[in-house]
Design a protein around this motif. Sequence first.
Motif, PDB file in Angstrom:
ATOM      1  N   ASP A 159       0.827  -1.209   0.000  1.00 41.20           N
ATOM      2  CA  ASP A 159       0.000   0.000   0.000  1.00 41.20           C
ATOM      3  C   ASP A 159       0.861   1.259   0.000  1.00 41.20           C
ATOM      4  OD1 ASP A 159      -2.315  -1.503   0.038  1.00 41.20           O
ATOM      5  OD2 ASP A 159      -2.396  -1.571   2.228  1.00 41.20           O
ATOM      6  N   CYS A 160       1.965   1.233   0.729  1.00 38.16           N
ATOM      7  CA  CYS A 160       2.859   2.392   0.769  1.00 38.16           C
ATOM      8  C   CYS A 160       3.456   2.658  -0.607  1.00 38.16           C
ATOM      9  CB  CYS A 160       3.962   2.154   1.806  1.00 38.16           C
ATOM     10  SG  CYS A 160       5.195   3.458   1.895  1.00 38.16           S
ATOM     11  N   VAL A 161       3.916   1.614  -1.285  1.00 37.26           N
ATOM     12  CA  VAL A 161       4.489   1.785  -2.617  1.00 37.26           C
ATOM     13  C   VAL A 161       3.429   2.267  -3.605  1.00 37.26           C
ATOM     14  CG1 VAL A 161       5.633   0.577  -4.529  1.00 37.26           C
ATOM     15  CG2 VAL A 161       6.264   0.073  -2.163  1.00 37.26           C
ATOM     16  N   GLN A 162       2.225   1.780  -3.460  1.00 40.96           N
ATOM     17  CA  GLN A 162       1.160   2.220  -4.352  1.00 40.96           C
ATOM     18  C   GLN A 162       0.842   3.709  -4.147  1.00 40.96           C
ATOM     19  OE1 GLN A 162      -2.211  -0.338  -4.219  1.00 40.96           O
ATOM     20  NE2 GLN A 162      -3.239   0.599  -5.950  1.00 40.96           N
ATOM     21  N   ARG A 163       0.887   4.159  -2.897  1.00 37.38           N
ATOM     22  CA  ARG A 163       0.674   5.588  -2.645  1.00 37.38           C
ATOM     23  C   ARG A 163       1.804   6.424  -3.236  1.00 37.38           C
ATOM     24  NH1 ARG A 163      -0.874   3.636   2.522  1.00 37.38           N
ATOM     25  NH2 ARG A 163       1.190   4.172   3.322  1.00 37.38           N
ATOM     26  N   ILE A 164       3.028   5.939  -3.115  1.00 37.45           N
ATOM     27  CA  ILE A 164       4.168   6.668  -3.676  1.00 37.45           C
ATOM     28  C   ILE A 164       4.042   6.768  -5.193  1.00 37.45           C
ATOM     29  CG2 ILE A 164       6.671   6.584  -4.005  1.00 37.45           C
ATOM     30  CD1 ILE A 164       6.892   5.355  -1.242  1.00 37.45           C
ATOM     31  N   VAL A 165       3.637   5.674  -5.846  1.00 39.82           N
ATOM     32  CA  VAL A 165       3.436   5.702  -7.299  1.00 39.82           C
ATOM     33  C   VAL A 165       2.330   6.685  -7.666  1.00 39.82           C
ATOM     34  CG1 VAL A 165       2.726   4.315  -9.283  1.00 39.82           C
ATOM     35  CG2 VAL A 165       4.325   3.370  -7.619  1.00 39.82           C
ATOM     36  N   ARG A 166       1.290   6.717  -6.875  1.00 32.29           N
ATOM     37  CA  ARG A 166       0.203   7.665  -7.148  1.00 32.29           C
ATOM     38  C   ARG A 166       0.676   9.112  -7.003  1.00 32.29           C
ATOM     39  NH1 ARG A 166      -3.245   5.339  -4.241  1.00 32.29           N
ATOM     40  NH2 ARG A 166      -3.087   6.570  -2.340  1.00 32.29           N
ATOM     41  N   TYR A 167       1.481   9.394  -5.972  1.00 27.30           N
ATOM     42  CA  TYR A 167       2.047  10.737  -5.825  1.00 27.30           C
ATOM     43  C   TYR A 167       2.966  11.077  -6.993  1.00 27.30           C
ATOM     44  CZ  TYR A 167       0.416  10.553  -0.965  1.00 27.30           C
ATOM     45  OH  TYR A 167      -0.366  10.460   0.164  1.00 27.30           O
ATOM     46  N   PHE A 168       3.727  10.085  -7.448  1.00 23.32           N
ATOM     47  CA  PHE A 168       4.629  10.312  -8.578  1.00 23.32           C
ATOM     48  C   PHE A 168       3.850  10.661  -9.841  1.00 23.32           C
ATOM     49  CE2 PHE A 168       6.380   8.313 -12.400  1.00 23.32           C
ATOM     50  CZ  PHE A 168       7.541   9.041 -12.564  1.00 23.32           C
ATOM     51  N   LEU A 169       2.785   9.931 -10.111  1.00 20.24           N
ATOM     52  CA  LEU A 169       1.989  10.206 -11.310  1.00 20.24           C
ATOM     53  C   LEU A 169       1.328  11.578 -11.224  1.00 20.24           C
ATOM     54  CD1 LEU A 169       0.336   6.702 -11.813  1.00 20.24           C
ATOM     55  CD2 LEU A 169       2.239   7.688 -13.091  1.00 20.24           C
ATOM     56  N   ALA A 170       0.875  11.955 -10.035  1.00 23.97           N
ATOM     57  CA  ALA A 170       0.281  13.279  -9.879  1.00 23.97           C
ATOM     58  C   ALA A 170       1.320  14.374 -10.108  1.00 23.97           C
ATOM     59  CB  ALA A 170      -0.330  13.417  -8.491  1.00 23.97           C
ATOM     60  N   GLU A 171       2.548  14.144  -9.611  1.00 29.22           N
ATOM     61  CA  GLU A 171       3.617  15.129  -9.815  1.00 29.22           C
ATOM     62  C   GLU A 171       3.992  15.224 -11.286  1.00 29.22           C
ATOM     63  OE1 GLU A 171       6.300  17.997  -8.333  1.00 29.22           O
ATOM     64  OE2 GLU A 171       4.730  16.872  -7.289  1.00 29.22           O
ATOM     65  N   GLU A 172       4.054  14.077 -11.966  1.00 24.76           N
ATOM     66  CA  GLU A 172       4.387  14.087 -13.389  1.00 24.76           C
ATOM     67  C   GLU A 172       3.295  14.768 -14.207  1.00 24.76           C
ATOM     68  OE1 GLU A 172       7.072  12.952 -15.268  1.00 24.76           O
ATOM     69  OE2 GLU A 172       8.013  13.053 -13.301  1.00 24.76           O
ATOM     70  N   GLU A 173       2.055  14.569 -13.804  1.00 29.72           N
ATOM     71  CA  GLU A 173       0.964  15.216 -14.532  1.00 29.72           C
ATOM     72  C   GLU A 173       1.019  16.735 -14.387  1.00 29.72           C
ATOM     73  OE1 GLU A 173      -3.941  15.029 -14.773  1.00 29.72           O
ATOM     74  OE2 GLU A 173      -2.819  13.745 -13.403  1.00 29.72           O
ATOM     75  N   LEU A 174       1.323  17.190 -13.174  1.00 22.65           N
ATOM     76  CA  LEU A 174       1.455  18.635 -12.971  1.00 22.65           C
ATOM     77  C   LEU A 174       2.662  19.176 -13.720  1.00 22.65           C
ATOM     78  CD1 LEU A 174       0.656  18.917  -9.150  1.00 22.65           C
ATOM     79  CD2 LEU A 174      -0.812  19.522 -11.075  1.00 22.65           C
TER      80      LEU A 174
END
Length: 631
Positions: free
Chosen positions: A362-377
């Motif tokens: 779950d922690c890694v999945q949250r980190i990936v989600r934060y990464f995708l949000a940062e890349e989108e911005l």
Amino acid sequence: MSSSVRHGSSRGQAWFCTTGLPSDVVFEVHDMTFHLHKFPLMSKSLKIHRMLSEQEDQRPTRGRRQRRRQVRSSDGDDDGAAETEIEEEEAEPEQQQVRTEGEGDGQPYCIAFPDFPGGPGTFEAAAKFCYGVRVDLTPWNVAPLRCAAEYLEMTEDHAEDNLAARAEAYLDQAVLRHPGDATKALKSCEELLPLAEDLGIVSRCVEAIAARSSSASRSWFDDLAVLGLRMYKRVMAAMAARGDVRAEARESCLVSYARGTIPGLSRSMRRRLASAPVSSEVEQKELLEAVVASLPADKCSGRVVTAKFLFALLRTAHILRASDAARAALERKAATQLQQAALEDVLIPSYSGTAETLYDVDCVQRIVRYFLAEEELGGEASSSAAIEEEEAVAVARPSAVVMVQVGKLVDNYLAEVASDANLKPAKFCDLALSLPDHARIYDDGVYRAVDIYLKAHPRLTAEERDRVVGVVDCRKLTVEACTHAAQNERLPLRAVLQVLFFEQLQLRRAIAGTLLAPSAGAAPREAAAWRGATALAQDSQVLRLDMDSMASRVQDLERECSSMRRAIKKIDGRGGSGSGSRSPGGRSADGSRPAAGGWRARHGCKFSTQVCDSHARNVVASRASRMGMSP
């Protein structure tokens, strides 16, 4: 002093200074007694001079004063006995610290300093200074000696070239000019508060460290580990308040302090300074949260605060059960440098008692989600800032490379955690499908993870198996992966047929591209044309052999399906007599044969007359529909 003066020596809990004369004053400092002489001390210390001078005129024995008076007897006899009347009175504060062992019997005075700054060691150095013995000043003892000089009033007003002036000169000219020495002096001030704060030693050391942190070398950064949390916060606040301190210098101080004060920060960070304080678990948690709060608000440079360091902090935060805010902040920081992380960095064990899996997926999945949000911005910002198309493409290329690196990391992580028997199919699929399609050039990595997962979970239902296999895009498998998948017994039959179809389709396209290559880019020279024709003939022969092999495998599958069809008909023929819907001959109740697609619908298989027909594009569903794996 004469040459007969010798250095004091420790005898148990007593310290004696021998000059050939008996000591006439004894000082009690904490658990040590110092047998000294009053005149050398009075010449340098105004406080000792005042205390002893007052006692020479008075004899305060245990805070009492005796007054004798003669009382005549009632019968008027002058030879009557004398009575003594004792009157008590309070002594002054300094008088309470001084007492004599006897009354007029030559015993030395005794002075108690229970709150002496720096303890017995500092008092010993100050006493040696009064005797004229050379005292070497260092970054570690200059602050205690300066506070002792203030306590004993050893200033220039009482004597020239006194201890206070010596300590101030050394502090300004040597210590405050180097941040490493200033850090040591600041550490010594932790036991001298509030006197060191009142004298301005703490503030001067903090400002010296902050002002020279950028220009100095990094060799002194490890000295920060000796500071307590309170002093460390003041240093970091002073560095953040200054505009001339580079971000890299602040990050270096942060990393050095974290490595030196938090044990077990990383598997590869086992070095810890011997002078660093040993903290309890609660103190370590407070230290870690302070380090997290000191992280730069914007994206870190990556040269000092690396992905390895951030993931090490995150792992330690899980061990120490840090606050949710601290862990969320670390996850967001780690997401900004996810492309630099290695597999061992993201393998964070589950320290919670309620977690079922070995690693915290779950922690890694949250980190990936934060990464995708940062890349989108970041993508939106770069698109709005780009004026010309070429500039936009140049800006987008690094983001695409970063996305591919993260895709490889996630695939390797999936392959590592796939063997966990407690990892649910839904969680596995969610992490595999969290990345966009362009994050994977080939799906060989996720196919490897799927194969490991199917092997470790043999009791999956048909629906769960189809969902897990559905995360693989058969169109993006290499020839090697297709060959393995075609022979993989753990894959559903429909997935194998899709793999075979796309493998044959890739071979057809490769042959077509090879045949069209000479006409599109013929070489002007005959030698080059001859070499190209030779190479083309060799490639065509290899592709033809591959096509023959593929056709043979397809024929084997068709024969196997035919055998299955005949076996199903026989089963229907044997068991249909009691059903009422089938006749013994395998026909239905109305005499007609059952629909040809009934057994195919039950087994989820489709066959076309030509499996390799490149025009049959509707055979493969879209990526979204593969999740349902509808027939």
